[in-house]
Design an enzyme around this catalytic site. Structure first.
Site: not given
Ligand code: ARG
Length: 422
Positions: A254, A407
């Site tokens: 990703d 994001c």
């Molecule tokens: N996995 C991250 C968390 O739960 C969220 C990251 C979101 N980033 C993105 N590019 N969708 O803290």
């Protein structure tokens, strides 16, 4: 006439989803296909030349409309995602390994249906406001097309419904003048690129380098079918041992697992980015770039930008709950390491796809201006102490779909040159 399921009155179960001729949260889907022709410019935005009808520019002498080397140079053009068509993923192996167990029954029950419409409506209002603010700050805002992600599709290897075009950061990666459509690991994201194709073709015609790495097959071999997903301790141990739900069957990654700082590109092996994917990128980019693999104490690594967010030349926001194992490399290079304060997101807000650390998922408009959630006072204060200018934007309901400002966007063009910061 093609029909989609409309989710009425919040989450009342599969039976509540009804087929109707298409109208979703005020937006009309009218189509012969499931991609609707719609302006890719945000309303009220000054148009850049429309390249769609022009001939392809023969290589070399044209300034590419795609050009971005890091996360902080002055921003000129950005893609902002959209909520329309956002569909709840089914509880597949890879979704289970990436999400909080509290949400598993939600995915199990409603997978394949649109996310609750009232919630999407509120999120949509926030995103439109975000687009207006970006325009007012002088940034050209582009949008993906509307796609009905609830439509089921099959490949020779699997059947799935889609997810959304909410997070361009997850799928699109800009490195210099090249834009990558990344080979994502979730089956529900296999066809996500379709929402961005109109834009990508436009950028290509105007001189950008456009790359689609090998598409993963996403057959069962890509996923460790025995990956234990019952408790956080198990996930911690497995992540520390370098075991993830995705195998090394084929490359996958990703875009959001990469963080750019000029010639140095940082990436994490995560639940959706495997070593083969990282190696593909290393060979593709060649010796001009240094790819550094970072790791964190994180039971559920997926997308680096709520864990380690580089927001300036030698300035990184770190997540205190997910210490970086290679931090000394940045200390030795003289970087400022600022620990993010605890997020303030209330407990009753559903966060279907992420943790609360979206508070640190900020977007830089240049080295000073930082777009941050308006209620996140602790991190706003941190930014002020760092001498930055916070631009406060509401993002609460949009957080529920799994991302913050970084994001929800992909910076297509920033004014600047390729430098080294390490
Ligand atoms: N996995 C991250 C968390 O739960 C969220 C990251 C979101 N980033 C993105 N590019 N969708 O803290």
């Amino acid at each position: 006439m093609i029909r989609v399921r409309i989710f009425r009155g919040g989450c009342r179960g599969r039976e509540a989803a009804r087929f109707t001729s298409i109208q979703a949260f005020g937006k009309i889907f009218c189509r012969t296909e499931n991609v609707v022709r719609k302006s890719t410019f945000a309303p009220g935005v000054k148009k850049v030349p429309d390249f769609a009808e022009t001939k392809v520019v023969p290589g070399g002498n044209q300034k590419s409309p795609v050009s971005s080397h890091n996360e902080w140079d002055p921003l000129e053009e950005i893609i902002v995602g959209r909520v329309e068509g956002a569909t709840i993923p089914s509880l597949t192996h890879e979704v289970k390994a990436n999400t909080n167990h509290k949400n598993w029954s939600f995915f199990e029950k409603y997978g394949g249906q649109l996310f609750p419409s009232q919630h999407l409506h509120k999120a949509s209002g926030e995103i439109e406001e975000f687009c207006r603010i970006l325009s007012n700050e002088g940034v050209i805002v582009r949008r993906p097309e509307i796609v009905d992600f609830s439509r089921e599709y099959s490949t020779p290897d699997f059947t799935s419904t889609g997810l959304y075009a909410a997070m361009p950061r997850d799928i699109l990666l800009v490195i210099g003048e090249e834009i990558f459509e990344c080979p994502m690991a979730w089956r529900s994201r296999f066809f996500e690129y379709r929402a961005y194709r109109k834009l990508l073709k436009e950028y290509f015609r105007a001189g950008a380098k456009w790359t689609s790495p090998p598409k993963p097959q996403m057959s069962d071999e890509l996923y460790d079918q025995s990956y234990p997903m019952t408790c956080v301790e198990d996930r911690h141990r497995l992540a520390a041992e370098g075991k993830f739900v995705t195998t090394e069957f084929e490359p996958c990654f990703d875009a959001a697992d990469f963080m750019r700082a000029g010639r140095d590109i940082f990436v994490q092996r995560s639940q959706v980015t495997n070593m083969m994917g990282i190696e593909w990128m290393r060979r593709h980019l060649g010796p001009e770039y240094n790819i550094h693999v970072l790791s964190f104490s994180d039971p559920n690594p997926m997308h680096i930008d709520a864990t380690f967010n580089i927001i300036g030349p030698g300035l990184v926001i770190t997540n205190p709950e997910r210490p970086c194992h290679q931090l000394s490399m940045f200390r030795n290079a003289g970087w400022t390491i600022a620990e993010a304060p605890l997020p303030t997101i209330p407990d009753d807000l559903p966060l279907w796809m992420s943790s609360k650390w979206l508070s640190m998922n900020v977007l830089m408009l240049d080295q000073k201006r930082v777009v941050v959630e308006k209620n996140e006072t602790p991190i706003i204060k941190l930014f002020e102490r760092l001498g930055l200018t916070p631009i406060k934007v509401p993002m609460k309901y949009a957080f529920s779909l799994g991302g913050g400002f970084h994001c929800w966007t992909c910076d297509v063009r920033r004014r600047g040159t390729l430098e080294s910061y390490m």
